[in-house]
Design an enzyme around this catalytic site. Structure first.
Site, PDB file in Angstrom:
ATOM      1  CG  ASP A  76      -1.994  -1.049   1.156  1.00 52.25           C
ATOM      2  OD1 ASP A  76      -2.303  -1.516   0.047  1.00 52.25           O
ATOM      3  OD2 ASP A  76      -2.535  -1.413   2.219  1.00 52.25           O
ATOM      4  CE1 TYR A 284      -4.288   1.255   1.072  1.00 53.36           C
ATOM      5  CE2 TYR A 284      -3.846   3.571   1.474  1.00 53.36           C
ATOM      6  CZ  TYR A 284      -3.701   2.244   1.827  1.00 53.36           C
ATOM      7  OH  TYR A 284      -2.960   1.906   2.937  1.00 53.36           O
TER       8      TYR A 284
END
Length: 648
Positions: A76, A284
């Site tokens: 991420d 995200y």
């Protein structure tokens, strides 16, 4: 463990999973004292029994990294993802930074992943250094301040698992300040007067005040109006206004709306949103941004969403607009845009997961909408010289409301049809006695939002911080109440060591970590400042450790006694039932023993505490038995209770 192998023109590409943090920061010291500033990164399965499953991923990474000649961190794109990737590459592969690349993407769609891989960045030193600094900084504060609290209690012959930290302390103080404000609140009496006038509810007003502060005046006004029978319409005021579309979701905004609309806690919302992201359905979620840049491809996403039946009508309305532009919020995030649906159709989603996806998708449509047109009408009535006012709001043009159904929080009142000078009937008059109310308690979503406004913690950690306060029994309830123990910790630290609770200190280090990310500060210089600051705080704590311990022990003992009390004894009517512990075990007994010998058996294992509400079947006390995370249960103390008829 599954790896993916891809043959490319440049050679073989291997994609391997890191399953979250493979390494964890641990104390490298030899004792349990404070201050403790020696740290080391160790495989998480060596220090946490519940993380045994990580071992196979560690070994797989060892195998896959052994022969690699270039490394790509595709975790991420935030501080945590940078730290996860870096610790794997540093401690398993010993990879030099000039051979590390960074893959940057905000959705798990094929096109975004391909684009990110075709345009790899170099090693993200600033984000990695800031992430490593945050881990060490939080470790310094967490382990040292928590040890100090527990040692203060141990010095008074008690043991209790306590914790505080760089963000947890200020967050608890926020909640405690509100709790004390509520407890100290002294209500004032007042009266409100309502009249039903030709089917419309109107309220007495005196200028801007709609409260009557004297009981005699309230009763006299009530009698005057009640006996009047008629009212004159003295004024009708109309105002048209625009209700702007909502702004795009960042994580805190999504958590707040999901709490209001779906009843989800911030922590659960964050977890569910992460699952939707990993399925490629939304972008995200751990973002601060309230902006959706055009480069995400508005039209492409909308055309894909059109294939989902429940979104089709809304998408068509958006695509019919001449220009595609969105409302935008003020907050930005360098790494990620606001949360949006990718366009991929969900498969197999149900329950709250499906509703959360729908909420994200509908919000995405709504930000393209035109402002709704609303009208406010205030009608003033005169009844024997007393002014009454009735307000009505209703929608003239729905616009973005149609795109955000069923999540629009507006109501349409009946449209009044009065003209100035009309004489109308007073049908009913009601006088209501009320009290002023204390401030509202925080909910989980509102305290997370408050923490964001005050720059306490990060988008990824705020919900976990609040959950830690629940786990430590410092707070309780959906409308958060601070427990006696939570208040005691705040009051003790305010008295003897207020720096631990300082929002300014927490914000200062957040700013320094942002400086590290931008390359304007170094990790070591910030950590050195933290060691000096924390050293002074711990010296002050140690000087008052005895007083702090005494203060906390009193609250701990009160809590333990409360948990043992189970309410009045139904057998004798005089004594109180309580949990009794002896060398031979534990049971429920009456405080009037030996005059009353009423007893009930208790389970032989697990911690036990009282429950507030009695048994629905027999009315006897309920207890909560905690054995492990998977075998906790509530039960009636009476073994013959009908509620246990189906028990094995």
């Amino acid at each position: 463990v599954k790896n993916y192998r891809i043959e490319t023109d440049e050679g073989e590409l291997v994609v391997s999973p890191a399953v979250g943090h493979i390494f964890n920061l641990e104390d490298a010291g030899d004792d349990w004292e404070y201050p403790a500033f020696e740290t080391e990164w160790l495989p998480i399965f060596e220090t946490d029994d519940s993380a045994g499953y990580v071992r196979k991923y560690y070994r797989n990474l060892e195998d896959q990294l052994e022969d690699a000649d270039e490394y790509v961190n595709a975790c991420d794109l935030d501080l945590e993802g940078s730290v996860i990737g870096f610790t794997v590459l540093r401690f398993i592969a010993d990879a030099p930074e000039n051979r590390i690349k960074r893959m940057k993407f905000s959705t798990l769609t094929s096109s975004d992943l391909q684009e990110a891989f075709d345009d790899l960045d170099g090693f993200d030193e600033g984000m990695t250094e800031a992430g490593l600094a945050r881990h060490v900084l939080d470790f310094y504060y967490g382990i040292n301040l928590s040890r100090a609290l527990m040692k203060a209690v141990q010095d008074n012959d008690r043991y209790e698992t306590l914790s505080t930290g760089r963000v947890q302390g200020p967050a608890l103080k926020l909640l405690a300040d509100r709790e004390r404000e509520i407890q100290a609140f002294d209500p004032d009496d007042y009266w409100e007067l309502y009249a039903q006038i030709s089917g419309l509810e109107a309220q007495w007003r005196n200028g801007d005040d709609d409260r009557i502060w004297s009981e005699d005046e309230a009763e006299a006004t009530h009698e005057t109006v009640r006996s009047a029978g008629e009212a004159e319409v003295s004024e009708v005021s109309k105002r048209d206004y625009k209700h702007r579309p909502p702004i795009p979701f960042n994580l805190t905004g999504l958590q707040k709306e999901a709490s209001s609309q779906l009843g989800l806690s911030p922590k659960r919302t964050q977890s569910m949103a992460q699952d939707l992201y990993e399925q490629g359905l939304i972008s995200y979620p751990r973002t601060e941004s309230q902006k959706l840049p055009p480069k995400i491809g508005y039209e492409s996403i909308l055309k894909q969403l059109k294939g989902q039946e429940e979104l089709e009508d809304g998408v068509e309305k958006v695509l019919d607009k001449e220009d595609l532009y969105t409302t935008q919020g003020s907050k930005e995030d360098d790494a990620h845009p606001a949360i949006y649906p990718t366009g991929k159709a969900p498969s197999g989603l149900d329950g709250k997961d499906r509703k959360l996806y729908d909420l994200v998708a509908k919000r995405f449509l709504a930000v393209f909408g035109d402002a709704a047109q609303r009208r406010s009408v205030e009608t003033s009535f005169s009844v024997e010289g007393e002014r009454f006012s009735a307000k009505a709001k209703f929608t003239l043009e729905r616009n973005w409301y149609d795109l955000y159904e069923p999540y629009v929080n507006v109501t349409d009142d009946p449209r009044p049809e009065f003209d100035e000078g009309d004489t109308v009937k007073v049908e009913e008059v009601e006088l209501e006695a009320k009290e002023t109310q204390p401030p509202n308690r925080y909910s989980q979503s509102t305290i997370v939002s408050e923490m964001e406004d005050r720059d306490l913690g990060t988008k990824a950690t705020r919900a976990d911080t609040i959950q830690s306060l629940y786990d430590r029994d410092f707070i309780d309830g959906g409308r958060i109440e601070v427990t006696r123990l939570g208040l005691a910790i705040v009051e003790a630290l305010e008295e003897y060591c207020p720096e631990i609770l300082s929002e300014d200190l927490t914000r200062r280090f957040e700013e320094l970590m942002e400086d590290i990310r931008r390359g304007e500060e170094t990790r070591e210089s910030v950590l050195e400042e933290a060691r000096e600051e924390l050293g002074d705080i711990l010296d002050e704590f140690e000087n008052h450790q005895g007083e702090i311990g005494e203060f906390l022990v009193e609250a701990i003992d009160e809590r333990r006694e409360e948990r043992r009390r189970l309410g009045p004894c139904q057998e004798c009517g005089d004594g109180m039932l309580r949990i009794v512990k002896t060398s031979n075990g534990r049971f429920v007994g009456c405080s009037s023993y030996p005059e009353c010998e009423n007893t009930y058996p208790l389970p032989g294992s697990g911690s036990i505490e009282s429950r507030e509400n009695p048994c629905d079947e027999c009315g006897k006390p309920m207890i909560y038995v905690a054995r492990s995370s998977s075998s906790n249960f509530s039960m009636c103390i009476d073994p013959d209770c009908p509620s246990k008829d189906d028990w094995d």
